[in-house]
Design a protein around this motif. Structure first.
Motif, PDB file in Angstrom:
ATOM      1  N   GLU A 243       0.865  -1.188   0.000  1.00 54.76           N
ATOM      2  CA  GLU A 243       0.000   0.000   0.000  1.00 54.76           C
ATOM      3  C   GLU A 243       0.894   1.227   0.000  1.00 54.76           C
ATOM      4  OE1 GLU A 243      -3.193   0.101  -0.328  1.00 54.76           O
ATOM      5  OE2 GLU A 243      -3.556  -2.070  -0.169  1.00 54.76           O
ATOM      6  N   LYS A 256      -3.005   6.606  -9.243  1.00 55.09           N
ATOM      7  CA  LYS A 256      -4.115   5.703  -8.991  1.00 55.09           C
ATOM      8  C   LYS A 256      -3.821   4.300  -9.530  1.00 55.09           C
ATOM      9  CE  LYS A 256      -9.116   5.262  -9.777  1.00 55.09           C
ATOM     10  NZ  LYS A 256     -10.315   5.904 -10.396  1.00 55.09           N
ATOM     11  N   GLN A 260      -3.353   0.892  -7.386  1.00 57.88           N
ATOM     12  CA  GLN A 260      -4.192  -0.277  -7.639  1.00 57.88           C
ATOM     13  C   GLN A 260      -3.343  -1.519  -7.903  1.00 57.88           C
ATOM     14  OE1 GLN A 260      -6.915   0.278 -10.879  1.00 57.88           O
ATOM     15  NE2 GLN A 260      -7.722  -1.818 -10.785  1.00 57.88           N
ATOM     16  N   ARG A 261      -2.321  -1.376  -8.740  1.00 55.74           N
ATOM     17  CA  ARG A 261      -1.475  -2.534  -9.047  1.00 55.74           C
ATOM     18  C   ARG A 261      -0.675  -2.983  -7.820  1.00 55.74           C
ATOM     19  NH1 ARG A 261       1.240  -1.785 -15.080  1.00 55.74           N
ATOM     20  NH2 ARG A 261      -0.704  -1.453 -16.223  1.00 55.74           N
ATOM     21  N   SER A 263      -1.613  -2.669  -4.614  1.00 52.99           N
ATOM     22  CA  SER A 263      -2.510  -3.366  -3.686  1.00 52.99           C
ATOM     23  C   SER A 263      -2.891  -4.747  -4.213  1.00 52.99           C
ATOM     24  CB  SER A 263      -3.761  -2.522  -3.448  1.00 52.99           C
ATOM     25  OG  SER A 263      -4.476  -2.329  -4.665  1.00 52.99           O
ATOM     26  N   GLU A 264      -2.974  -4.885  -5.526  1.00 52.26           N
ATOM     27  CA  GLU A 264      -3.297  -6.188  -6.123  1.00 52.26           C
ATOM     28  C   GLU A 264      -2.060  -7.087  -6.234  1.00 52.26           C
ATOM     29  OE1 GLU A 264      -4.936  -5.180  -9.866  1.00 52.26           O
ATOM     30  OE2 GLU A 264      -6.880  -4.522  -9.057  1.00 52.26           O
TER      31      GLU A 264
END
Length: 612
Positions: A243, A256, A260-261, A263-264
């Motif tokens: 994160e 953004k 996103q990447r 966190s995934e």
């Protein structure tokens, strides 16, 4: 058998024309040989050096066609980010070292030391905890470190300068605290309430024993990221458990997508892979395209001991790629062509210089070797000639005196005296033969041996040699067998010297054959000449003289007699061959070719046995 016959006959000149097919084959072979010599010439090497860069340029163009320029730009950007990664680690390491120096100064302060050195029984009282917290707050304000806490000698927390409401991280089991309890300063990271702190742990000692550990740390946040960006020239983001917590990126679609990447856990660097030769593997960086712009991101794990979460950082840089693949290929071809032309000039000049120097060195070495060998041969030939004179002069004198004594110059001799003088005469004869061999060898080395060629009966020469060998062989109970063809006339031999060669080989066989051995001598026609052979049951010849004899100046069986025989035979245009058979003896063959293809008619073989 240890070896096989090597029947090598010289190729004789012939006036008759050869078959046209053979002529064509010979011409093709000569042309092929000339082509091979041209390929190895300096001109061909220079031409090849000029052609290679052209081929390299063509291959370079094909590579450029098969790879889009954007991909090359991505690799270049990722490579530069990987080289900048150590600068991040170095900056954070310096921050930890500064915290260590600050902690050492604090633990040496009497006010801090006095409170922590109170008796352990007082640590459970509320007054002790309040006093310790007040002291820690005073030092924390001066040090300007959000993390400022103290543990006891076991690592258990005693007090903190700033007690957060929630999210406190227990440092009692942290690796850097254990390092401090062992007597050394330690560095690491603490994650509290989603924030990353650079921490240093310093041991507190009281006259030797460790009574506690001071932990102080500073935030690794946006300010730290901005300082790193100004130093390494790219955007920086710190992540805690995938994160993003601190970054230089402003709120944007790029931030953004990265968040996103991350966190995934789909960023390429989420798996542990090491770059090779400073170039990240194809899946260790990400390319993000937004509104026509391209960005390359490299993820690296944060090195060092940490508690509270998995730490990493991202390095982000925009990619400036070539808009047109054709323009990129054009630039690559121009660069390759220029480099190829320059390389061709340098390669041609280098090949020419190296070839010239190599040829000069080879010529100088050849001249020096020829001079050395000429001088060695001159000294050796002179020594052999001198040695022959030194041997012949006293040997002839000794033989003359012995002959005079045997004729009664000193009176009548007794039986034992006669036998003794016979033995002395035999030794003198051997010395004279050795002196004559040395003289002949010296003449052969200088190519001054006078030969008088003419027709001669080779069978008679073999029989004459056998007559000389038989008395010598009979002394050792050796049998001598002779088998020759009649009228075995060779049109071009020197009877005196050829007889000397045959006799030397026969004496050599008798000398090295054991008592009771067998010696066979013979001569017969072959297709293109006459073959003379002498076999014995003596010791086996060395490996170096098996087959066709190249040199006969070694020790052992190959002595003066064999050397002189070889020289005389070669002066006749013939050759000497040796076949050694274990436990069976040796066969020495002399092959004398005819000067033309006229072959004498074959005659029946007439064996002759001489008494031993």
């Amino acid at each position: 058998m240890r070896s096989r016959w090597k029947l090598r006959l010289p190729i004789l000149a012939c006036g008759n024309p050869i078959h046209p097919l053979v002529a064509r084959i010979a011409g093709i072979s000569m042309r092929n040989a000339s082509k091979l010599r041209f390929l190895a010439s300096p001109t061909a090497l220079v031409f090849g050096a000029a052609l290679v860069p052209v081929l390299v340029a063509a291959g370079w163009a094909l590579v450029a066609l098969s790879h889009h320029p954007d991909n090359e730009s991505d690799q270049l950007a990722a490579r530069s980010l990987s080289r900048a990664a150590p600068a991040v680690e170095e900056a954070l390491t310096r921050e930890g070292e500064e915290l260590e120096r600050l902690g050492v100064m604090i633990v040496r302060n009497p006010q801090f030391f006095a409170v922590l050195n109170l008796p352990r029984s007082d640590r459970a009282q509320a007054d002790f905890k309040n006093a310790l917290e007040n002291v820690l707050r005073d030092f924390q304000r001066d040090a300007d470190t959000p993390i400022f806490e103290v543990t006891d000698e076991t690592g258990a927390l005693l007090a903190r300068a700033l007690e957060p409401a929630t999210g406190t991280t227990d440092v009692s089991g942290a690796p850097f605290v254990r390092t401090a309890l062992a007597g050394r300063t330690g560095q690491g990271y603490i994650v509290e309430k989603g924030r990353v702190y650079r921490v240093a742990a310093v041991p507190v000692t009281a006259g030797g024993p460790i009574i506690g550990v001071l932990c102080l740390g500073r935030l690794v946040g946006n300010e730290t990221a901005e300082l790193l960006k100004s130093a390494i020239g790219c955007d920086v983001a710190f992540t805690v458990s995938d994160e993003i917590q601190a970054t230089t990126l402003t709120p944007s679609p790029l931030r953004k997508i990265l968040a996103q990447r991350s966190s995934e856990r789909s960023l390429a660097g989420s798996r542990s892979r090491k770059p090779k030769n400073g170039v990240p593997p194809p899946d260790s960086f990400d390319v993000i395209g937004i509104a026509g712009a391209r960005f390359v991101a490299v993820r690296q794990p944060l090195q060092g001991q940490s508690i509270g979460g998995e730490l990493a950082y991202l390095l982000i840089r925009p990619v400036t790629s070539v808009s047109s693949p054709v323009a990129a290929i054009r630039d690559e071809l121009l660069y390759a062509g220029s480099a190829g032309f320059l390389l061709a000039l340098l390669g041609g000049a280098s090949v020419a210089i190296v070839t010239y120097r190599r040829r000069r060195r080879a010529e100088d070495a050849h001249r020096a070797e020829v001079h050395r060998l000429t001088e060695v041969n001159r000294v050796r030939t002179g020594f052999i000639a001198s040695a022959s004179e030194e041997v012949l002069e006293p040997a002839n004198a000794i033989r003359t005196v012995i002959e005079l004594i045997e004729e009664g110059a000193l009176g009548e001799l007794s039986g034992p005296q006669v036998e003794g003088f016979i033995s002395m005469r035999s030794g003198a004869e051997r010395l004279i033969r050795a002196g004559n061999d040395l003289a002949n060898l010296s003449l052969l080395d200088r190519n001054e041996l006078a030969l008088s060629f003419g027709p001669a009966d080779v069978a008679g020469l073999v029989e004459d040699a056998a007559v000389v060998v038989v008395p010598i062989a009979s002394e050792r109970k050796q049998s001598v067998m002779i088998s020759v063809e009649p009228q075995l006339v060779h049109p071009r031999v020197d009877p005196g010297h050829l007889s000397k060669a045959i006799l030397n080989l026969a004496l050599n066989a008798a000398r090295f054959s054991p008592d009771g051995g067998r010696i066979e001598m013979g001569a017969r026609r072959m297709d293109l000449g006459i073959r003379i052979y002498i076999s014995d049951t003596g010791t086996e010849l060395p490996d170096g003289v098996q087959g066709t004899i190249p040199e006969l100046h070694d020790s052992g069986r190959t002595g003066l007699g064999l050397a002189v025989a070889l020289g005389i035979v070669e002066a006749h245009g013939g050759s000497v061959h040796v076949l050694s058979q274990p436990d069976s003896g040796n066969i020495i063959t002399i092959e004398l070719p005819y000067p033309n293809r006229d072959v004498a008619p074959l005659q029946a073989e007439e064996p002759l046995r001489l008494a031993s």
